[in-house]
Design a protein around this motif. Structure first.
Motif, PDB file in Angstrom:
ATOM      1  N   MET A 212       0.842  -1.162   0.000  1.00  0.00           N
ATOM      2  CA  MET A 212       0.000   0.000   0.000  1.00  0.00           C
ATOM      3  C   MET A 212       0.895   1.235   0.000  1.00  0.00           C
ATOM      4  SD  MET A 212      -3.034   1.058   2.659  1.00  0.00           S
ATOM      5  CE  MET A 212      -2.116   1.735   4.020  1.00  0.00           C
ATOM      6  N   LEU A 213       0.627   2.144  -0.906  1.00  0.00           N
ATOM      7  CA  LEU A 213       1.384   3.382  -1.038  1.00  0.00           C
ATOM      8  C   LEU A 213       0.497   4.538  -0.600  1.00  0.00           C
ATOM      9  CD1 LEU A 213       3.881   4.950  -2.114  1.00  0.00           C
ATOM     10  CD2 LEU A 213       2.760   4.954  -4.340  1.00  0.00           C
ATOM     11  N   THR A 214       1.034   5.405   0.239  1.00  0.00           N
ATOM     12  CA  THR A 214       0.278   6.560   0.705  1.00  0.00           C
ATOM     13  C   THR A 214       1.195   7.771   0.780  1.00  0.00           C
ATOM     14  OG1 THR A 214      -1.217   7.367   2.429  1.00  0.00           O
ATOM     15  CG2 THR A 214       0.656   6.067   3.161  1.00  0.00           C
ATOM     16  N   THR A 215       0.605   8.950   0.587  1.00  0.00           N
ATOM     17  CA  THR A 215       1.340  10.187   0.818  1.00  0.00           C
ATOM     18  C   THR A 215       1.030  10.622   2.243  1.00  0.00           C
ATOM     19  OG1 THR A 215       1.213  10.829  -1.501  1.00  0.00           O
ATOM     20  CG2 THR A 215       1.652  12.581   0.087  1.00  0.00           C
ATOM     21  N   LEU A 216       2.062  10.853   3.013  1.00  0.00           N
ATOM     22  CA  LEU A 216       1.890  11.211   4.416  1.00  0.00           C
ATOM     23  C   LEU A 216       1.500  12.676   4.537  1.00  0.00           C
ATOM     24  CD1 LEU A 216       4.924   9.265   5.865  1.00  0.00           C
ATOM     25  CD2 LEU A 216       2.524   8.575   5.849  1.00  0.00           C
TER      26      LEU A 216
ATOM     27  N   ARG B 251      17.709   3.603  -6.717  1.00  0.00           N
ATOM     28  CA  ARG B 251      17.505   2.748  -5.547  1.00  0.00           C
ATOM     29  C   ARG B 251      16.150   3.050  -4.902  1.00  0.00           C
ATOM     30  NH1 ARG B 251      17.586  -1.817  -2.988  1.00  0.00           N
ATOM     31  NH2 ARG B 251      18.323  -1.772  -0.839  1.00  0.00           N
ATOM     32  N   ALA B 252      15.800   4.328  -4.815  1.00  0.00           N
ATOM     33  CA  ALA B 252      14.509   4.716  -4.239  1.00  0.00           C
ATOM     34  C   ALA B 252      13.365   4.134  -5.066  1.00  0.00           C
ATOM     35  CB  ALA B 252      14.408   6.234  -4.153  1.00  0.00           C
ATOM     36  N   GLN B 253      13.436   4.242  -6.374  1.00  0.00           N
ATOM     37  CA  GLN B 253      12.383   3.705  -7.247  1.00  0.00           C
ATOM     38  C   GLN B 253      12.277   2.188  -7.114  1.00  0.00           C
ATOM     39  OE1 GLN B 253      10.789   6.698  -7.663  1.00  0.00           O
ATOM     40  NE2 GLN B 253      10.012   5.554  -9.397  1.00  0.00           N
ATOM     41  N   GLU B 254      13.405   1.513  -6.995  1.00  0.00           N
ATOM     42  CA  GLU B 254      13.428   0.061  -6.823  1.00  0.00           C
ATOM     43  C   GLU B 254      12.703  -0.346  -5.536  1.00  0.00           C
ATOM     44  OE1 GLU B 254      16.990  -3.166  -6.911  1.00  0.00           O
ATOM     45  OE2 GLU B 254      17.250  -1.510  -5.489  1.00  0.00           O
ATOM     46  N   LEU B 255      12.981   0.354  -4.449  1.00  0.00           N
ATOM     47  CA  LEU B 255      12.347   0.036  -3.164  1.00  0.00           C
ATOM     48  C   LEU B 255      10.861   0.366  -3.174  1.00  0.00           C
ATOM     49  CD1 LEU B 255      15.187   1.234  -0.792  1.00  0.00           C
ATOM     50  CD2 LEU B 255      14.477  -1.131  -1.217  1.00  0.00           C
TER      51      LEU B 255
ATOM     52  N   ASP C 257       3.136  -2.304  -3.990  1.00  0.00           N
ATOM     53  CA  ASP C 257       2.055  -3.186  -4.439  1.00  0.00           C
ATOM     54  C   ASP C 257       2.013  -4.524  -3.707  1.00  0.00           C
ATOM     55  OD1 ASP C 257       1.051  -1.360  -6.279  1.00  0.00           O
ATOM     56  OD2 ASP C 257       2.442  -2.026  -7.846  1.00  0.00           O
ATOM     57  N   HIS C 258       2.892  -4.725  -2.764  1.00  0.00           N
ATOM     58  CA  HIS C 258       2.938  -5.987  -2.032  1.00  0.00           C
ATOM     59  C   HIS C 258       1.795  -6.018  -1.014  1.00  0.00           C
ATOM     60  CE1 HIS C 258       4.387  -9.290   0.434  1.00  0.00           C
ATOM     61  NE2 HIS C 258       5.259  -9.561  -0.523  1.00  0.00           N
ATOM     62  N   PRO C 259       1.074  -7.141  -0.874  1.00  0.00           N
ATOM     63  CA  PRO C 259      -0.041  -7.189   0.081  1.00  0.00           C
ATOM     64  C   PRO C 259       0.373  -7.029   1.544  1.00  0.00           C
ATOM     65  CG  PRO C 259       0.372  -9.365  -0.863  1.00  0.00           C
ATOM     66  CD  PRO C 259       1.233  -8.393  -1.612  1.00  0.00           C
TER      67      PRO C 259
ATOM     68  N   HIS D 255      11.293  10.867  -3.314  1.00  0.00           N
ATOM     69  CA  HIS D 255      12.276   9.895  -2.832  1.00  0.00           C
ATOM     70  C   HIS D 255      12.502   9.986  -1.324  1.00  0.00           C
ATOM     71  CE1 HIS D 255      13.610  10.232  -7.198  1.00  0.00           C
ATOM     72  NE2 HIS D 255      12.888   9.150  -7.065  1.00  0.00           N
ATOM     73  N   ALA D 256      11.660  10.756  -0.632  1.00  0.00           N
ATOM     74  CA  ALA D 256      11.707  10.803   0.833  1.00  0.00           C
ATOM     75  C   ALA D 256      10.564   9.920   1.327  1.00  0.00           C
ATOM     76  CB  ALA D 256      11.535  12.237   1.321  1.00  0.00           C
ATOM     77  N   PHE D 257      10.899   8.748   1.844  1.00  0.00           N
ATOM     78  CA  PHE D 257       9.853   7.797   2.226  1.00  0.00           C
ATOM     79  C   PHE D 257      10.320   6.885   3.347  1.00  0.00           C
ATOM     80  CE2 PHE D 257      12.314   5.701  -1.087  1.00  0.00           C
ATOM     81  CZ  PHE D 257      12.520   4.440  -0.565  1.00  0.00           C
ATOM     82  N   THR D 258       9.323   6.219   3.939  1.00  0.00           N
ATOM     83  CA  THR D 258       9.557   5.114   4.866  1.00  0.00           C
ATOM     84  C   THR D 258       8.738   3.947   4.329  1.00  0.00           C
ATOM     85  OG1 THR D 258       9.885   6.577   6.756  1.00  0.00           O
ATOM     86  CG2 THR D 258       9.328   4.294   7.240  1.00  0.00           C
ATOM     87  N   ALA D 259       9.341   2.772   4.241  1.00  0.00           N
ATOM     88  CA  ALA D 259       8.676   1.582   3.697  1.00  0.00           C
ATOM     89  C   ALA D 259       8.864   0.412   4.642  1.00  0.00           C
ATOM     90  CB  ALA D 259       9.250   1.238   2.327  1.00  0.00           C
TER      91      ALA D 259
END
Length: 189
Positions: A1-5, A105-109, A115-117, A129-133
């Protein structure tokens, strides 16, 4: 799940991250609840990084990696300890990347987790490219999760790995299969 904080991105640094075990739940900007074969897991994105809450019949485990004001426990390279009836293992590393490699690297992560469940990614406004995953899975009696914290202003990605599982007393561990001296592969006879 991708979200904008829904929070402003502050220029934190990888060196500002702290680690804590056993903290109470902190206010989350986004979360993902998972059920992994009897384990309830909540992946939580904080304004300052992440928190993972694990709950099973035997108890709870809480991991927080974040920029926590007043924290005196810096991000360790590795931790192995017993938490109740569990064995807890944590490892962290910082990837320092040149500007031309950081975006890739950011795009790869982002592609790996978004999209992973069992994945949760929070992108901070102002920089894609500023994110936490966070990404979780279960393997046997262990729950695993990985996290990535991207700091584009410094070209750094902090990667962590955690494994939490049932503590098995030494007397109950299965011995490794030994090769028989007669060369037989087993079976009746």
């Amino acid at each position: 799940m991708l979200t904008t904080l829904n929070t402003s991105y502050t220029d934190t640094r990888a060196a500002d991250l702290a680690w804590a075990l056993g903290r109470e739940p902190l206010p989350a900007l986004a979360s993902l609840d998972l059920e992994l074969a009897g384990s309830r897991l909540q992946l939580r994105l904080l304004g300052a990084s992440h928190q993972v809450l694990l709950e099973e019949e035997r108890g709870r485990c809480s991991e927080t990696v974040a920029c926590i004001a007043g924290s005196s426990t810096p991000l360790p390279l590795g931790v192995a300890k017993r938490v109740g009836g569990w064995e807890y293992e944590f490892a962290a590393r910082v990837e320092a990347l040149p500007p031309d490699s950081f975006a890739g690297r950011a795009q790869e992560l982002l592609a790996l987790v978004s999209d992973h469940p069992h994945g949760l990614v929070g992108v901070f406004p102002g920089s894609p490219h500023a994110f936490t995953a966070l990404l979780a899975h279960r393997q046997g009696t262990h729950v695993h999760w990985r996290t990535w914290h991207a700091y584009p202003q410094d070209g750094q990605v902090v990667a962590t790995r955690t494994r939490v599982g049932v503590r098995v007393p030494a007397a109950r561990r299965a011995p490794h299969a030994a090769l028989r001296s007669d060369g037989a592969r087993g079976g009746a006879g």
